[in-house]
Design an enzyme around this catalytic site. Structure first.
Site, PDB file in Angstrom:
ATOM      1  CB  CYS A 139      -3.933  -2.303   6.262  1.00 61.01           C
ATOM      2  SG  CYS A 139      -4.027  -3.778   5.207  1.00 61.01           S
ATOM      3  CE  LYS A 191      -4.220  -1.220  -1.423  1.00 58.28           C
ATOM      4  NZ  LYS A 191      -3.866  -1.421  -0.014  1.00 58.28           N
ATOM      5  CE  LYS A 202      -2.641   2.644  -2.448  1.00 56.80           C
ATOM      6  NZ  LYS A 202      -2.287   2.298  -1.088  1.00 56.80           N
ATOM      7  CB  SER A 208       4.809   4.815  -3.957  1.00 54.68           C
ATOM      8  OG  SER A 208       4.449   3.493  -4.312  1.00 54.68           O
ATOM      9  CE1 TYR A 252       3.485   8.476  -0.094  1.00 57.63           C
ATOM     10  CE2 TYR A 252       2.702   8.006  -2.315  1.00 57.63           C
ATOM     11  CZ  TYR A 252       2.849   7.636  -0.999  1.00 57.63           C
ATOM     12  OH  TYR A 252       2.345   6.435  -0.567  1.00 57.63           O
TER      13      TYR A 252
HETATM   14 ZN   LIG Z   1      -2.424  -3.927   3.602  1.00 52.40          ZN
END
Ligand SMILES: [Zn+2]
Length: 323
Positions: free
Chosen positions: A122, A196, A249, A275, A314
């Site tokens: 990205c 996403k 996601k 996150s 995570y």
């Molecule tokens: Zn990005």
């Protein structure tokens, strides 16, 4: 047969009985651990919004990788925090870029024998404006331009593969990016962030990756949270463009999307437990409101049960130790 002959509790009597008939398992090999690589040496900088997550320099990344390999974790997902950013995100496709340096060091380490090295593709971590593509001015202000961004995403993926990435994972949500990358890399597996969503659950990540947009938001390219049929269309396009693995996601608020993708497509499916999902449970556990280990295990099991083969989390290291 029904009650009293049928008694569902018979198989719930002991740990071993429950384990024997458990439908969904969680294995360290199914987990992917995100790593944020920053410049310097011996750097291990805590990310305030995500307890237990650090920005690490290349040498520390190698140590993290060796630890992850020792725990049997499936792979690493690499993000970069470059020294400087510019309008065109040149740090993303620079062969001397921070993730490229990290990949070469990881490739030389013993960890690479067992860990799959996945590079995020990205531009948002490398652009001064923090968007995932090129910005152009329009009569209404600005826009993230699709087609010119594709060229840079293709170059980024090619550079990361040259540096040693086993897999590239485009997360930008531009139309046609999988095809653009596939044209550059006929042999490299692509994990496509197909569905996403423009999610508020990404907040803490932007702190970790320093990738919050300087203006506007990402709703012009990421998906609207209300849509699931659109997710299937995105997946269909990515399959046609040459994706090897599909991804949804975030994960926990989108279990229905994971299930819908699983039912429709036979490709391996990944889910990114983001996150915000992590930070929520950490905060509740820190406040003493729930047991982190049990809640994390339950969350990741739910994501697998919904249909994900691999989970980016995570908790990968802690979970592997707990398992
Ligand atoms: Zn990005």
């Amino acid at each position: 047969m029904s009650f009293p002959e049928t008694r569902m509790r018979r198989l719930r009597r002991s740990d071993s009985l429950r384990a024997l008939v458990r439908e969904t398992s969680l294995d360290p090999g199914d987990l992917i651990y995100p790593l944020f690589i920053c410049p310097g040496e011996g750097v291990r900088k805590a990310v305030g919004s995500m307890p237990g997550v650090f920005n690490v320099s290349v040498d520390e990344a190698v140590r993290e990788a060796e630890e992850a390999a020792g725990l049997g974790i499936g792979g690493l997902l690499l993000f970069g925090l470059p020294e400087s950013k510019d309008e065109h995100g040149t740090g993303a496709y620079d062969d001397e870029g921070i993730v490229q340096q990290g990949l070469r060091a990881l490739r030389r380490s013993s960890a690479a024998k067992t860990l799959v090295l996945i590079a995020d593709v990205c531009l948002c971590e490398y652009t001064s404006h923090g968007h995932c593509g090129m910005i152009v001015e329009t009569k209404d202000g600005w826009e993230v331009e699709n087609d010119t961004s594709l060229d840079l995403l293709g170059r980024t993926a090619a550079s990361l593969a040259r540096a040693g990435a086993d897999i590239v994972a485009p997360s930008d949500m531009m139309d046609g990016r999988v095809a653009a990358i596939r044209a550059e890399l006929p042999e490299t597996p692509i994990i496509a962030y197909s569905a996403k969503y423009a999610s508020s659950f990404y907040g803490p990540f932007r702190d970790a990756a320093g990738s919050a947009p300087a203006f506007g938001d990402r709703r012009g390219y990421q998906m609207d949270p209300g849509n699931v049929r659109e997710a299937l269309r995105e997946c269909e396009l990515d399959v046609a463009e040459g994706a090897d693995v599909l991804m949804v996601k975030p994960a926990l608020p989108y279990l229905d999307v994971i299930r819908a993708v699983r039912d429709r497509f036979d490709l391996p499916l990944a889910a990114y437990s983001v996150s915000g999902e992590y930070a929520m449970l950490k905060a509740a556990a820190t406040a003493g409101d729930l047991d982190e280990r049990a809640a994390a295990l339950e969350s990741l099991t739910a994501i697998r049960r919904a249909g994900a083969d691999v989970v980016v989390t995570y908790w990968a290291k802690e979970m592997s130790a707990w398992l």
